[in-house]
Every structure is written in C-alpha cells, then in structure tokens.
Design an enzyme around this catalytic site. Sequence first.
Site, PDB file in Angstrom:
ATOM      1  N   LYS A   1     -64.580  90.454 -56.681  1.00  0.00           N
ATOM      2  CA  LYS A   1     -65.589  91.612 -56.766  1.00  0.00           C
ATOM      3  C   LYS A   1     -66.541  91.597 -57.818  1.00  0.00           C
ATOM      4  O   LYS A   1     -67.582  91.832 -57.878  1.00  0.00           O
ATOM      5  CB  LYS A   1     -64.972  92.975 -56.540  1.00  0.00           C
ATOM      6  CG  LYS A   1     -65.924  94.136 -56.588  1.00  0.00           C
ATOM      7  CD  LYS A   1     -65.167  95.340 -56.243  1.00  0.00           C
ATOM      8  CE  LYS A   1     -66.215  96.658 -56.667  1.00  0.00           C
ATOM      9  NZ  LYS A   1     -65.426  97.812 -56.161  1.00  0.00           N
TER      10      LYS A   1
ATOM     11  N   TYR B   1     -72.851  65.480 -35.174  1.00  0.00           N
ATOM     12  CA  TYR B   1     -73.772  66.355 -34.504  1.00  0.00           C
ATOM     13  C   TYR B   1     -72.840  67.000 -33.504  1.00  0.00           C
ATOM     14  O   TYR B   1     -71.685  66.593 -33.462  1.00  0.00           O
ATOM     15  CB  TYR B   1     -74.940  65.696 -34.048  1.00  0.00           C
ATOM     16  CG  TYR B   1     -74.802  64.266 -33.270  1.00  0.00           C
ATOM     17  CD1 TYR B   1     -74.177  64.475 -32.025  1.00  0.00           C
ATOM     18  CD2 TYR B   1     -74.909  63.203 -33.831  1.00  0.00           C
ATOM     19  CE1 TYR B   1     -73.995  63.445 -31.090  1.00  0.00           C
ATOM     20  CE2 TYR B   1     -74.806  62.056 -33.084  1.00  0.00           C
ATOM     21  CZ  TYR B   1     -74.030  61.904 -31.631  1.00  0.00           C
ATOM     22  OH  TYR B   1     -74.001  60.991 -31.076  1.00  0.00           O
TER      23      TYR B   1
ATOM     24  N   HIS C   1     -64.926  62.539 -19.862  1.00  0.00           N
ATOM     25  CA  HIS C   1     -65.624  63.989 -19.556  1.00  0.00           C
ATOM     26  C   HIS C   1     -64.634  64.859 -19.392  1.00  0.00           C
ATOM     27  O   HIS C   1     -64.866  65.968 -18.381  1.00  0.00           O
ATOM     28  CB  HIS C   1     -67.143  64.035 -18.638  1.00  0.00           C
ATOM     29  CG  HIS C   1     -67.990  63.049 -19.116  1.00  0.00           C
ATOM     30  ND1 HIS C   1     -68.916  63.340 -20.054  1.00  0.00           N
ATOM     31  CD2 HIS C   1     -68.227  61.997 -18.824  1.00  0.00           C
ATOM     32  CE1 HIS C   1     -69.758  62.413 -20.119  1.00  0.00           C
ATOM     33  NE2 HIS C   1     -69.330  61.487 -19.268  1.00  0.00           N
TER      34      HIS C   1
END
Length: 509
Positions: A139, A215, A271
């Site tokens: 902090k 990606y 897939h």
Amino acid sequence: MSNKTMSSALISVFSKDGLAPIVKKLNDLNVTIYSTGGTEKFIKDLGIDVIAVEDVTSYPSILGGRVKTLHPKVFGGILNRQNHDGDIAELAEFEIPQIDLVIVDLYPFEKTVASGASNQDIIEKIDIGGISLIRAAAKNYADVTCVSSVDDYAEFLELLETKNGETSEDDRKRFAAKAFNVSSHYDSAIFNYFNKNHDIASLKISETNGKVLRYGENPHQKGFFFGDFDAMFTKLHGKELSYNNLLDVDAAVNLILEFKGEDPTFAILKHNNACGFAQRATVHQAYVDALAGDPVSAFGGILISNTEIDKATAEEIHKLFCEVVIAPSFSDEALEILKGKKNRILLILNDVELPKTTVRTCLNGALVQERDNKTDSLDDLKTVTNSTPSQSELEDLIFASKLCKHTKSNTIVLAKNKQLCASGTGQTSRVDALNQAIHKAKSFNFDLEGAVMASDAFFPFPDCVEIADNAGITAVIQPGGSIKDELSINYCNENNVAMVFTGTRHFKH
C-alpha cells in the site's frame, strides 16, 4: 517520480532459500535489518548484525508465534508517509523506526492442503502477520519496497546490485503489484478451502502461472494459458503449444482417463472429438486400428495412449503428420523416432488430479459446474428390451458410452470390437448425427453388422433405432428418460435389437 535509498529493512520469511545473497548485499549497503524468530537466527548465522523486532516493540512473540509483528511500532514504521510532517513527528514521539524495505513470504497454505494435512495443521498455515505486512508495505509503495515471494528474489537482488539500494517509484510499484498478486491469490486459496462444497455461491479463480500464447483461436486474437502445465505434463520435444493445441490436449486427456489402467487404448482427436479410437492387446495394434477409423481426419491430429508407446508404434505414428503425441511414457527407441519431426510435440502425461469443477465464460459472467465424473459401468445398465446384449456387446456398449460422453452433442457413436467405427458430432438433430456416423463408417469400409450404438441423450421417437437397425446395429445404449421411451423399446422388441438404459445423460455442449 521520486527515488528512495533504503536505510532499513524488515525481513521475516518462512523459506530461507535464496535469502543469503540479499542479506549480505543489504549489509554491504549499511542497511539496518530487523527480523524475527528463525529468520533472525539465519541472519545472525551469516555473521550479520540484526535487531530483533521484540527489542523494538518491547513485546515478546506470543501465542505460539501467532503474534510477532502485529504491533504499531512495526506497522507505523511501514505505513508512515515520509513526506508528511505529522507522520514524521509521530515516528519521533513514539520512537518508531523507519522501515524502507519489507521482505516477507507467507506460510505454505496451498502446499499444506495438497499434502493431505489435518484441518488443524491447515488452519495454522493461514498467515496473519505476513499477509498484513505485505499489504501494508505494498500500500505504501510510494516510500516502501515490498518483496513478497522467493520468486522475486533474483530480480530484487539484481536491482540492489545495479542501483546500490536505490529504487524508483516504478520499481516499488512493480513490486507492490507482485505483492497484491501474492496476497489476493493466497486469500482466494483460503476461501476455496473453506468453500470446497460450494455452499457459498461465489467464484474465486486465481492462477499465477500465466503463459502468453502466440495467439488465440485465430491469429488476430490474443491468447493466454493460466495453469501449471508443467505439473500436468513433461514436455520432451517440439514447438510451443497453441491455444487450439491446448483445447485438443484437454479433450484428449479427459477421454483417455476414462480408460486408465485398461488394455492398451489409443485415441486420435481433431477439434476436441475422437476421429479414431481402439482398444487392443498391444498399443501398436490399438494405434493401427484407431487410425483406420478415419485416416483422413487424423492428419494434423492429437494422438494419445493410455500406455507406453513402443518402437513399433512410433514407426507407424512417424508416417503421419500429427501435432501432439501424449503417453504416460515412451521407450527410448520410440522417442528417438518421434523426435524425427522437429515441431512434433511429445508430452508425458503425469498423474495429476484435474479440477473438480469446470468454468467457462457466458454472456457477461461465467458458468460453473461439477466435472462429469460419472462413468457408465455394467452395474448401471438396465436392459429394457426382450433381447439381452451378449457379453461382447456389453463390452462394446460401455466402450461406446465412454466415447460418447467425450464427444460434442448431439452425438451418436458407432463401435464394434472395441473400435470406433464412426461418430456423428455436434449435430442439431440426433437423426443427422446418426446418418452422419453411418455414412462415415461406410465410407471407410466398416461392416456395421453386429456393431453397437451409443447416444448422449434419449430418443423421443423410434426413428434412430430404426435407422440403426437397418444399418446392422444390434445393441443400443442410451440414458433413457423420454416420455416416449416405449416407442423405441417396442421397435427394438419387434426387430430383435437389444437396448440398455444408463439413467445418466452426458451432454457435452
């Protein structure tokens, strides 16, 4: 942005690994060091002067060490604002030492839980003083540097050596961010321990092992993986895994775990769905028969075995372009062969427990559910027709049911002699799924006479069992539960087709 030169440090850590070089460098820089307990002894054993926190607070460590640093003279030294006249005056009035650096780690709560320790031992590993010190120092990053994990020691030591104890506000803010990452993750782990039965409908997910992927699902999307991949797998060879690779690997692992400890079983996935699957006496034959299920779709697929891949199997796999090969182990000869393609990813699947819940984004939030840990077994089956499946049909029905559970809905799976003949995947109509499966099976010259059919949901009409019967299917497994179950049962009775209900639906959307 202001630079600060450290003149004092509070060091109190559970793990001393990597601490010695930092302490020695701080001593070289004439930084006054405060410490407690085992850390204080560690520093003294290095021959370095250290001031006990008890000498500052005039208060001993109490309650078996539960309270050591929780004192105004400690937190005042951390939380004071060095450009605030009132704070400076109070430090002098109450004889509070200035603290510029806090090095604190936390009790190993997660490791203690994972070890199977008792509840009392786990509770004692909930850090109070450490977490408070970290939050206070982070902090007040405007004036204080907070080092909250052994993982940051190397970076901090380099900073000490290159800047001789001076830090910029950017440096301190960076370490503060790391500190709040540590503290928030720690609190999430504690909450999830207390809420392991999900009595409180609150979702706390914290993963600190983030990896930036090349990606996402497509090249124009950013992608990340958050998780401990190295705990799940030992990577032996190949390029970095992509976002889509990881999705397929996840599907492959969940499927093959249904066959853990069974005869050699081999799966080929594309897939997220199995396009080839077989169980045989040898892993070589399992692979050959899995590939026969759909040698076209296998191109660029994810391969996984429930047993060690040997030389003969590797020689066959090497003929196929595939992205990833996963197994519990590889023989030395197999590994040498499979490494012949530089980009082929080779992974050893470690014995790791998967999360008990699944999470996926939905709308502006998330959907959370218990993992589908139910695997259909012979004990679950209820024969609802006059014809009873033979022993070999029963084995094929269970085989097909496990496959069906891990195939996208709506799905139909056709199997024979523990080999996937074909499946219809992700169709909007169950009839379409069945017709797709039959067409595909015939295109690869499978004889469906005596094959079995698995469906991931009930049949509201008898059309599917009729189509299956006409294709040669002799036994069917499905969950049952339609108000029109009798229509399918009656057709099966009239045409000598055996059908069993499991009572459990396995949708995979």
